[in-house]
Every structure is written in C-alpha cells, then in structure tokens.
Design a protein around this motif. Structure first.
Motif, PDB file in Angstrom:
ATOM      1  N   THR A 106      90.960  -0.125  39.602  1.00 46.55           N
ATOM      2  CA  THR A 106      91.429   1.040  40.353  1.00 46.55           C
ATOM      3  C   THR A 106      91.934   2.125  39.413  1.00 46.55           C
ATOM      4  N   ARG A 107      92.670   1.720  38.403  1.00 51.29           N
ATOM      5  CA  ARG A 107      93.208   2.674  37.420  1.00 51.29           C
ATOM      6  C   ARG A 107      92.067   3.369  36.675  1.00 51.29           C
ATOM      7  N   ALA A 108      91.061   2.612  36.257  1.00 53.11           N
ATOM      8  CA  ALA A 108      89.912   3.187  35.553  1.00 53.11           C
ATOM      9  C   ALA A 108      89.155   4.158  36.455  1.00 53.11           C
ATOM     10  N   GLU A 109      88.994   3.818  37.726  1.00 54.65           N
ATOM     11  CA  GLU A 109      88.309   4.697  38.675  1.00 54.65           C
ATOM     12  C   GLU A 109      89.111   5.984  38.885  1.00 54.65           C
ATOM     13  N   MET A 110      90.427   5.853  38.988  1.00 56.99           N
ATOM     14  CA  MET A 110      91.284   7.023  39.170  1.00 56.99           C
ATOM     15  C   MET A 110      91.186   7.946  37.953  1.00 56.99           C
ATOM     16  N   VAL A 111      91.227   7.393  36.764  1.00 59.21           N
ATOM     17  CA  VAL A 111      91.132   8.182  35.539  1.00 59.21           C
ATOM     18  C   VAL A 111      89.775   8.886  35.474  1.00 59.21           C
ATOM     19  N   ALA A 112      88.703   8.165  35.768  1.00 64.77           N
ATOM     20  CA  ALA A 112      87.367   8.764  35.737  1.00 64.77           C
ATOM     21  C   ALA A 112      87.253   9.891  36.759  1.00 64.77           C
ATOM     22  N   GLY A 113      87.789   9.687  37.943  1.00 69.04           N
ATOM     23  CA  GLY A 113      87.747  10.711  38.982  1.00 69.04           C
ATOM     24  C   GLY A 113      88.520  11.953  38.587  1.00 69.04           C
ATOM     25  N   LEU A 114      89.690  11.758  38.004  1.00 67.12           N
ATOM     26  CA  LEU A 114      90.488  12.908  37.564  1.00 67.12           C
ATOM     27  C   LEU A 114      89.820  13.642  36.407  1.00 67.12           C
ATOM     28  N   GLU A 163     113.696  12.641  48.733  1.00 67.51           N
ATOM     29  CA  GLU A 163     112.759  13.758  48.858  1.00 67.51           C
ATOM     30  C   GLU A 163     112.112  14.057  47.515  1.00 67.51           C
ATOM     31  N   PHE A 164     111.578  13.059  46.877  1.00 70.58           N
ATOM     32  CA  PHE A 164     111.064  13.232  45.529  1.00 70.58           C
ATOM     33  C   PHE A 164     109.551  13.155  45.456  1.00 70.58           C
ATOM     34  N   VAL A 165     108.872  12.823  46.529  1.00 75.92           N
ATOM     35  CA  VAL A 165     107.417  12.771  46.525  1.00 75.92           C
ATOM     36  C   VAL A 165     106.904  14.145  46.930  1.00 75.92           C
ATOM     37  N   VAL A 166     106.200  14.792  46.051  1.00 77.59           N
ATOM     38  CA  VAL A 166     105.653  16.104  46.344  1.00 77.59           C
ATOM     39  C   VAL A 166     104.424  15.959  47.225  1.00 77.59           C
ATOM     40  N   GLU A 167     103.639  14.947  46.983  1.00 80.83           N
ATOM     41  CA  GLU A 167     102.374  14.789  47.693  1.00 80.83           C
ATOM     42  C   GLU A 167     102.107  13.308  47.923  1.00 80.83           C
ATOM     43  N   TYR A 168     101.445  13.025  49.031  1.00 78.49           N
ATOM     44  CA  TYR A 168     101.002  11.667  49.349  1.00 78.49           C
ATOM     45  C   TYR A 168      99.515  11.744  49.615  1.00 78.49           C
ATOM     46  N   LEU A 169      98.761  10.849  48.999  1.00 81.27           N
ATOM     47  CA  LEU A 169      97.324  10.801  49.218  1.00 81.27           C
ATOM     48  C   LEU A 169      96.915   9.346  49.413  1.00 81.27           C
ATOM     49  N   GLN A 170      96.228   9.098  50.514  1.00 82.43           N
ATOM     50  CA  GLN A 170      95.741   7.757  50.843  1.00 82.43           C
ATOM     51  C   GLN A 170      94.536   7.433  49.977  1.00 82.43           C
ATOM     52  N   LYS A 171      94.549   6.288  49.313  1.00 80.03           N
ATOM     53  CA  LYS A 171      93.377   5.855  48.558  1.00 80.03           C
ATOM     54  C   LYS A 171      92.203   5.715  49.511  1.00 80.03           C
ATOM     55  N   GLY A 172      91.039   6.135  49.056  1.00 82.56           N
ATOM     56  CA  GLY A 172      89.838   6.031  49.859  1.00 82.56           C
ATOM     57  C   GLY A 172      89.626   7.196  50.814  1.00 82.56           C
ATOM     58  N   ALA A 173      90.497   8.200  50.764  1.00 77.69           N
ATOM     59  CA  ALA A 173      90.347   9.377  51.630  1.00 77.69           C
ATOM     60  C   ALA A 173      89.115  10.170  51.214  1.00 77.69           C
ATOM     61  N   PRO A 174      88.513  10.927  52.139  1.00 71.90           N
ATOM     62  CA  PRO A 174      87.365  11.757  51.772  1.00 71.90           C
ATOM     63  C   PRO A 174      87.718  12.721  50.627  1.00 71.90           C
ATOM     64  N   ALA A 175      86.817  12.854  49.692  1.00 74.39           N
ATOM     65  CA  ALA A 175      86.996  13.754  48.539  1.00 74.39           C
ATOM     66  C   ALA A 175      88.323  13.491  47.832  1.00 74.39           C
ATOM     67  N   GLU A 176      88.692  12.217  47.705  1.00 77.76           N
ATOM     68  CA  GLU A 176      90.016  11.871  47.194  1.00 77.76           C
ATOM     69  C   GLU A 176      90.297  12.394  45.789  1.00 77.76           C
ATOM     70  N   TYR A 177      89.347  12.359  44.883  1.00 79.43           N
ATOM     71  CA  TYR A 177      89.633  12.823  43.530  1.00 79.43           C
ATOM     72  C   TYR A 177      89.681  14.333  43.438  1.00 79.43           C
ATOM     73  N   GLU A 178      88.883  14.999  44.256  1.00 73.90           N
ATOM     74  CA  GLU A 178      88.966  16.451  44.323  1.00 73.90           C
ATOM     75  C   GLU A 178      90.342  16.850  44.852  1.00 73.90           C
ATOM     76  N   ARG A 179      90.808  16.197  45.875  1.00 73.55           N
ATOM     77  CA  ARG A 179      92.141  16.478  46.431  1.00 73.55           C
ATOM     78  C   ARG A 179      93.234  16.080  45.451  1.00 73.55           C
ATOM     79  N   LEU A 180      93.045  14.952  44.771  1.00 71.88           N
ATOM     80  CA  LEU A 180      94.039  14.495  43.803  1.00 71.88           C
ATOM     81  C   LEU A 180      94.171  15.486  42.658  1.00 71.88           C
ATOM     82  N   ALA A 181      93.054  16.005  42.177  1.00 70.34           N
ATOM     83  CA  ALA A 181      93.078  16.992  41.092  1.00 70.34           C
ATOM     84  C   ALA A 181      93.755  18.259  41.563  1.00 70.34           C
TER      85      ALA A 181
END
Length: 111
Positions: free
Chosen positions: A15-23, A93-111
């Motif tokens: 999962t970590r490798a996929e996240m890094v590649a996506g970013l 109140e320290f989380v600026v953003e929450y993103l569900q893994k597997g969401a559509p266009a997740e790496y585009e949104r994450l970036a």
C-alpha cells in the motif's frame, strides 16, 4: 508545484509503495519519503515536510495521534488521513483532509 516534500506513513509495504507511486505520478518534482509507524514518522519530521499523509492504523498508535503531534510541533504542515479503517477515534481539529482509500481518482485528489 516544485519542491514539495511529502511523508507517506503506512505499515503495509504494498500500500505504501502504491501510494508513493501514485503521488510521484501526480507530483513529479515532489520529494516523497516514507515511514511505517508513529515513531518512524516522528523521526522523519526532524527534516522539513510540507504534508503528512497517514493511514489510521499504525503498529505503535494511530494516524490521528501522529497528526496531533504534527500539528503541535509543525502547525503549517498539511495533514491528510488516508485510510480505509472503519472505526476511528477522531478527537481534535488537526486533520486538514480525509481521503478514503480506493476512492475514484484517489491519487489525483491526494496530490
């Protein structure tokens, strides 16, 4: 965006490798570093980080505990909780953003 530094925190190697590649695909000039635990991430924060992206379930705590530490010590650092955990304790109140893994266009949104 050039010169952006992102710390990806996830205990699962694949999962970590996929996240890094996506970013890296979305933010070609970004520096993307990794950590597997709260302790590992806290150590990595000794160097400048623009954004921390973390899983909720970590071997030595939770992503929210990590993000609380980030906010206390590095208040200008972006914080993203990136998880598929079904149950989470979200205090503060320290989380600026929450993103569900597997969401559509997740790496585009994450970036």
């Amino acid at each position: 965006m050039t010169g952006v530094s992102v710390l990806c925190v996830d205990p699962d190697d694949d999962t970590r490798a996929e996240m890094v590649a996506g970013l890296r695909a979305e933010l070609e000039e970004a520096t993307v570093r990794t950590a597997v635990s709260v302790a590992d991430a806290t150590e990595a924060l000794a160097s400048h980080v623009d954004c921390v992206v973390t899983e909720y379930d970590l071997p030595d705590g939770t992503g929210t505990e990590l993000l609380e530490t980030v906010r206390e010590n590095h208040p200008d650092t972006g914080c993203i909780l990136y998880t598929d955990a079904e149950e989470m304790a979200l205090d503060g109140e320290f989380v600026v953003e929450y993103l569900q893994k597997g969401a559509p266009a997740e790496y585009e949104r994450l970036a």
